[in-house]
Design an enzyme around this catalytic site. Structure first.
Site, PDB file in Angstrom:
ATOM      1  N   CYS A  60      -5.341   8.615   8.702  1.00 53.63           N
ATOM      2  CA  CYS A  60      -5.936   7.928  10.073  1.00 53.63           C
ATOM      3  C   CYS A  60      -5.448   9.017  11.086  1.00 53.63           C
ATOM      4  O   CYS A  60      -4.375   9.710  11.202  1.00 53.63           O
ATOM      5  CB  CYS A  60      -4.845   6.630  10.239  1.00 53.63           C
ATOM      6  SG  CYS A  60      -5.585   5.497   9.349  1.00 53.63           S
ATOM      7  N   ILE A  88       7.650   7.210  17.008  1.00 52.54           N
ATOM      8  CA  ILE A  88       7.133   7.748  15.646  1.00 52.54           C
ATOM      9  C   ILE A  88       6.047   8.554  15.823  1.00 52.54           C
ATOM     10  O   ILE A  88       5.675   9.541  15.621  1.00 52.54           O
ATOM     11  CB  ILE A  88       7.315   7.041  14.526  1.00 52.54           C
ATOM     12  CG1 ILE A  88       8.628   6.579  14.470  1.00 52.54           C
ATOM     13  CG2 ILE A  88       6.488   7.634  13.267  1.00 52.54           C
ATOM     14  CD1 ILE A  88       9.070   5.681  13.160  1.00 52.54           C
ATOM     15  N   LYS A 147       0.801  -1.214  -0.084  1.00 53.64           N
ATOM     16  CA  LYS A 147      -0.086  -0.120   0.125  1.00 53.64           C
ATOM     17  C   LYS A 147       0.908   1.201   0.177  1.00 53.64           C
ATOM     18  O   LYS A 147       0.715   2.082  -0.760  1.00 53.64           O
ATOM     19  CB  LYS A 147      -1.015   0.160   1.026  1.00 53.64           C
ATOM     20  CG  LYS A 147      -1.508   1.432   1.492  1.00 53.64           C
ATOM     21  CD  LYS A 147      -2.557   1.446   2.738  1.00 53.64           C
ATOM     22  CE  LYS A 147      -1.768   1.605   4.004  1.00 53.64           C
ATOM     23  NZ  LYS A 147      -1.458   3.147   3.988  1.00 53.64           N
ATOM     24  N   ASN A 148       2.016   1.024   0.862  1.00 56.82           N
ATOM     25  CA  ASN A 148       2.659   2.460   1.198  1.00 56.82           C
ATOM     26  C   ASN A 148       3.671   2.800   0.037  1.00 56.82           C
ATOM     27  O   ASN A 148       4.351   3.859  -0.039  1.00 56.82           O
ATOM     28  CB  ASN A 148       3.301   2.489   2.397  1.00 56.82           C
ATOM     29  CG  ASN A 148       2.315   2.765   3.566  1.00 56.82           C
ATOM     30  OD1 ASN A 148       1.040   2.993   3.328  1.00 56.82           O
ATOM     31  ND2 ASN A 148       2.696   2.320   4.679  1.00 56.82           N
ATOM     32  N   ASP A 176       4.193   0.876  12.161  1.00 61.01           N
ATOM     33  CA  ASP A 176       2.737   0.023  11.528  1.00 61.01           C
ATOM     34  C   ASP A 176       2.627  -1.213  12.116  1.00 61.01           C
ATOM     35  O   ASP A 176       1.642  -1.851  11.962  1.00 61.01           O
ATOM     36  CB  ASP A 176       2.665   0.119  10.136  1.00 61.01           C
ATOM     37  CG  ASP A 176       2.859   1.640   9.469  1.00 61.01           C
ATOM     38  OD1 ASP A 176       3.203   1.646   8.275  1.00 61.01           O
ATOM     39  OD2 ASP A 176       2.684   2.449  10.147  1.00 61.01           O
ATOM     40  N   ARG A 191      -0.021  14.963  12.413  1.00 63.89           N
ATOM     41  CA  ARG A 191       0.759  14.534  11.300  1.00 63.89           C
ATOM     42  C   ARG A 191       1.186  15.665  10.210  1.00 63.89           C
ATOM     43  O   ARG A 191       0.522  15.790   9.307  1.00 63.89           O
ATOM     44  CB  ARG A 191       0.020  13.476  10.701  1.00 63.89           C
ATOM     45  CG  ARG A 191      -0.408  12.322  11.377  1.00 63.89           C
ATOM     46  CD  ARG A 191      -0.920  11.348  10.776  1.00 63.89           C
ATOM     47  NE  ARG A 191       0.013  10.497   9.997  1.00 63.89           N
ATOM     48  CZ  ARG A 191      -0.404   9.416   9.131  1.00 63.89           C
ATOM     49  NH1 ARG A 191      -1.848   8.870   8.978  1.00 63.89           N
ATOM     50  NH2 ARG A 191       0.332   8.773   8.242  1.00 63.89           N
ATOM     51  N   PRO A 192       2.072  16.402  10.999  1.00 67.36           N
ATOM     52  CA  PRO A 192       2.318  17.543  10.011  1.00 67.36           C
ATOM     53  C   PRO A 192       2.735  17.492   8.441  1.00 67.36           C
ATOM     54  O   PRO A 192       3.491  16.305   8.293  1.00 67.36           O
ATOM     55  CB  PRO A 192       3.376  18.213  10.802  1.00 67.36           C
ATOM     56  CG  PRO A 192       4.091  17.332  11.729  1.00 67.36           C
ATOM     57  CD  PRO A 192       2.965  16.206  12.074  1.00 67.36           C
ATOM     58  N   ILE A 193       3.122  18.368   7.873  1.00 71.45           N
ATOM     59  CA  ILE A 193       3.696  18.141   6.374  1.00 71.45           C
ATOM     60  C   ILE A 193       4.716  19.297   6.283  1.00 71.45           C
ATOM     61  O   ILE A 193       5.105  19.571   5.347  1.00 71.45           O
ATOM     62  CB  ILE A 193       2.841  18.328   5.286  1.00 71.45           C
ATOM     63  CG1 ILE A 193       2.082  19.530   5.455  1.00 71.45           C
ATOM     64  CG2 ILE A 193       1.851  17.108   5.134  1.00 71.45           C
ATOM     65  CD1 ILE A 193       1.069  19.791   3.997  1.00 71.45           C
ATOM     66  N   ASP A 194       5.405  19.803   7.275  1.00 74.53           N
ATOM     67  CA  ASP A 194       6.313  20.645   7.311  1.00 74.53           C
ATOM     68  C   ASP A 194       7.645  20.254   6.672  1.00 74.53           C
ATOM     69  O   ASP A 194       8.135  21.377   5.697  1.00 74.53           O
ATOM     70  CB  ASP A 194       6.603  21.322   8.687  1.00 74.53           C
ATOM     71  CG  ASP A 194       7.206  20.197   9.673  1.00 74.53           C
ATOM     72  OD1 ASP A 194       6.693  19.133   9.848  1.00 74.53           O
ATOM     73  OD2 ASP A 194       8.276  20.432   9.872  1.00 74.53           O
ATOM     74  N   GLN A 195       8.072  19.278   6.598  1.00 71.85           N
ATOM     75  CA  GLN A 195       9.234  18.713   5.923  1.00 71.85           C
ATOM     76  C   GLN A 195       9.013  18.826   4.494  1.00 71.85           C
ATOM     77  O   GLN A 195       9.907  18.942   3.525  1.00 71.85           O
ATOM     78  CB  GLN A 195       9.836  17.622   6.463  1.00 71.85           C
ATOM     79  CG  GLN A 195      10.186  17.336   7.928  1.00 71.85           C
ATOM     80  CD  GLN A 195      11.157  18.334   8.184  1.00 71.85           C
ATOM     81  OE1 GLN A 195      12.346  18.434   7.527  1.00 71.85           O
ATOM     82  NE2 GLN A 195      10.893  19.530   8.917  1.00 71.85           N
ATOM     83  N   ARG A 198      -8.882  -0.065   3.915  1.00 68.55           N
ATOM     84  CA  ARG A 198      -8.114   0.855   3.059  1.00 68.55           C
ATOM     85  C   ARG A 198      -6.846   0.213   2.931  1.00 68.55           C
ATOM     86  O   ARG A 198      -6.081   0.621   1.830  1.00 68.55           O
ATOM     87  CB  ARG A 198      -7.707   2.048   4.189  1.00 68.55           C
ATOM     88  CG  ARG A 198      -8.935   3.056   4.067  1.00 68.55           C
ATOM     89  CD  ARG A 198      -8.520   4.590   4.798  1.00 68.55           C
ATOM     90  NE  ARG A 198      -7.091   4.675   4.166  1.00 68.55           N
ATOM     91  CZ  ARG A 198      -6.124   5.528   4.761  1.00 68.55           C
ATOM     92  NH1 ARG A 198      -6.419   5.796   6.087  1.00 68.55           N
ATOM     93  NH2 ARG A 198      -5.087   5.755   4.324  1.00 68.55           N
ATOM     94  N   ARG A 231      -4.027  10.333   3.555  1.00 73.25           N
ATOM     95  CA  ARG A 231      -3.179  11.173   3.570  1.00 73.25           C
ATOM     96  C   ARG A 231      -1.983  11.114   2.577  1.00 73.25           C
ATOM     97  O   ARG A 231      -1.470  12.201   2.125  1.00 73.25           O
ATOM     98  CB  ARG A 231      -2.469  10.769   4.926  1.00 73.25           C
ATOM     99  CG  ARG A 231      -1.149  11.451   5.378  1.00 73.25           C
ATOM    100  CD  ARG A 231      -0.597  11.350   6.533  1.00 73.25           C
ATOM    101  NE  ARG A 231       0.913  11.926   6.570  1.00 73.25           N
ATOM    102  CZ  ARG A 231       1.056  13.039   7.151  1.00 73.25           C
ATOM    103  NH1 ARG A 231       0.134  13.936   7.320  1.00 73.25           N
ATOM    104  NH2 ARG A 231       2.434  13.449   7.444  1.00 73.25           N
TER     105      ARG A 231
END
Ligand code: EPZ
Length: 419
Positions: free
Chosen positions: A116, A328, A22-23, A306, A121-125, A398, A92
C-alpha cells in the site's frame, strides 16, 4: 475494476466472526519453506494476499491444498529460483521470502516488495540484519541478489534502529537455521510476531522472547512439519468494533482476543462507547452521543497505526474536536479527502489530521487508496444517508475476509460489482 455499492443508514445487528490474522499468515506461509515436511495452517483468512502467496509458493515448486480455511503446504519441491518478479511485488509481505529463502538455501534472488502507498516503506532494517548474519546484498536491474559465502548464515547480535514488525519477523525466520545464536534487540512486540515464533518453535526452532523487545534464536539443523492455528485478526476485529459503534444497534464481534486490543478499546471507552468484553467476543450496543477524542499511534501495545483510519468515521460522528497523529506512517492520510467528499469536517496539515464533530455523512463516489483507508470508507458508507460507491476496492479485498458476506449478514445493503 471492482466497486462496492452501499445504501447507508440501515440498522445493523447480529454477530460477526473474525478471521485469521492477515499480518500473521503472510509470514507463516513463506516460513513453511524452511522445512521439507508438510505444514498445515488452520484459520487462514479468505483474502487476496493469501491467494498471491499461494501462487508464489506453487510457482516455486511447493504443492498447496486449500480446503476452506485450512492450507496444507508441502514445500519439499521448492527450488531456489529467482522470485517471480511480477508476483513478488503484488504485496509488501512478499519480503518474508527473503528470510525463508536465506534460511533454506543461504541465498535468494528477489524483487523489491510492493504494498500500500503509506509513504516511504524502506527495508533497510531487514537488510541490516541479513548483512550482520553474513549476507551480501547486490542489485541487478529490478532484482536484489542475497548471497552468503558458504550458503549459510551465522548468528549475530542485532539492534534494530527502528521498531519494525517486518524486519523483526524476517530476521527471526532467517535466523532459525543459522549457525549459532542471534539476538534481536529493540524488536517489535506485535502478537503476529508471537504467532510466527509459535509456528517455528513447533517446527523445532529455538526462539525465546517473542513478544518482548529482545528475541533470542538458537540455530538448529533441521525443521519438521506441524499443524498451526492462525491467531485472530486484531485489525479486522477493531474495524468491526468501530463499525458496530458507528452504525450498529447491537452487534457481537466473535473470535476476538481482548488483550490484543487493550489500547484501542481504552480509546473507545474514552469516547463513551458502550460495549461488553466477553471471553472471546466484544458486544457493542447501539450508541448515544459520543465524545470526540485525540489519537496518537505507536508500536504495539500502543494504538495500532492500522486502526486509525477505520476509527475515523466513528470519530467524525462524535461531539467536539480532536486530532489523529500517526507516528509510524505520517502520510497515512489518503482517506481524508474521500471523507471530506462525504461531508466530514476533517483536514490534514503538517502536524497530522484534525476533525470537528458531529458530522452526518452523506453518500458519495469515493475511492479506496489503501487497505485500511478502504475499510474506513466502507464504515462511512454504512453510516451515511444515501448511496456510496467505493472504487479500487481490490485494496479492501486484500485484507478483509468475506467482507460483503459478513456485512450483508448484519443487515447492510452492500454489493460488490465489477466495472
Ligand atoms: C507491518 O508492516 C504491517 N504489515 C502493516 O500493516 C502495519 O501497518 C505495520 O507493520 C506497522 O504496524 C504486515 O504485517 C504485512 P514496519 P511493516 O516494518 O512490517 C519503518 C496493514 O494495513 N521501517 O513495522 O512493513 C517503516 O517505514 C499493513 O495490514 C524502516 O524504517 O511495517 C515504518 O515507519 C499496512 N525500515 C515503521 O518502520 C525498515 O527496514 C514501521 O514499519 C522497516 C520499517
Amino acid at each position: 475494476m471492482k466497486k462496492i455499492i452501499i445504501n447507508g443508514g440501515k440498522p445493523l445487528q447480529g454477530e460477526v466472526s473474525i478471521s485469521g490474522a492477515k499480518n500473521s499468515v503472510v509470514a507463516l506461509i513463506p516460513a513453511v519453506i524452511l522445512t521439507d515436511d508438510t505444514v498445515t495452517l488452520d484459520g487462514v483468512p479468505n483474502i487476496s494476499d493469501v491467494d498471491s502467496l499461494v501462487d508464489i509458493m506453487e510457482t516455486m515448486g511447493a504443492s498447496v491444498t486449500r480446503t476452506g480455511e485450512t492450507l496444507e503446504i508441502n514445500p519439499c519441491g521448492v527450488e531456489n529460483i529467482p522470485m517471480p518478479y511480477g508476483k513478488i511485488n503484488r504485496l509488501r509481505a512478499s519480503y518474508y521470502f527473503y528470510g525463508s529463502l536465506l534460511g533454506r538455501f543461504g541465498q535468494a534472488i528477489v524483487g523489491l516488495p510492493g504494498g500500500c502507498d503509506l509513504g516511504p516503506r524502506p527495508i533497510d532494517q531487514h537488510l541490516k540484519a541479513f548483512a550482520a548474519m553474513g549476507v551480501t546484498v547486490s542489485y541487478e536491474g529490478d532484482s536484489m541478489h542475497l548471497t552468503t559465502p558458504h550458503q549459510s548464515l551465522h548468528g549475530a547480535h542485532i539492534y534494530m534502529d527502528t521498531v519494525s514488525v517486518g524486519a523483526t519477523i524476517n530476521t527471526m525466520i532467517a535466523a532459525v537455521k543459522a549457525d549459532g545464536r542471534t539476538v534481536i534487540e529493540n524488536a517489535a512486540r506485535e502478537p503476529e510476531i508471537i504467532d510466527v515464533a509459535t509456528l517455528l518453535n513447533n517446527m523445532g526452532a529455538q526462539i525465546r522472547g517473542a513478544g518482548t523487545d529482545v528475541i533470542t534464536i538458537d540455530g538448529v539443523e533441521k525443521l519438521h512439519g506441524t499443524r498451526h492455528q492462525v491467531i485472530p485478526d486484531r485489525i479486522e476485529a477493531g474495524t468491526y468494533i468501530a463499525l458496530a459503534a458507528a452504525a450498529g444497534e447491537g452487534i457481537r464481534i466473535k473470535n476476538v482476543l481482548y488483550e490484543h486490543l487493550e489500547s484501542y478499546l481504552a480509546k473507545l471507552e474514552e469516547m463513551g462507547v458502550r460495549m461488553t468484553v466477553e471471553e472471546d467476543a466484544v458486544y457493542v450496543e447501539k450508541q448515544g452521543s459520543l465524545r470526540a477524542v485525540s489519537v496518537k499511534t505507536s508500536p504495539y501495545p500502543g494504538f495500532a497505526t492500522d486502526l486509525q483510519q477505520p476509527l475515523t468515521p466513528l470519530l467524525l460522528s462524535a461531539e467536539g474536536q480532536g486530532t489523529i497523529v500517526d507516528t509510524i506512517y505520517e502520510k497515512r492520510t489518503n482517506h481524508v479527502p474521500e471523507l471530506v467528499k462525504m461531508g466530514g469536517a476533517i483536514s490534514v496539515d503538517e502536524r497530522g489530521i484534525a476533525y470537528q464533530g458531529p458530522n452526518h455523512l452523506t453518500g458519495a463516489a469515493v475511492k479506496a487508496t489503501d487497505l485500511r483507508a478502504g475499510a474506513a470508507l466502507v464504515i462511512a458508507g454504512l453510516m451515511a444517508s444515501g448511496q456510496t460507491e467505493i472504487s479500487n476496492v481490490e485494496f479492501i479485498l486484500r485484507g478483509y475476509s468475506n467482507i460483503i458476506e459478513k456485512l450483508s449478514a448484519l443487515g447492510a445493503d452492500i454489493h460488490l460489482v465489477t466495472d
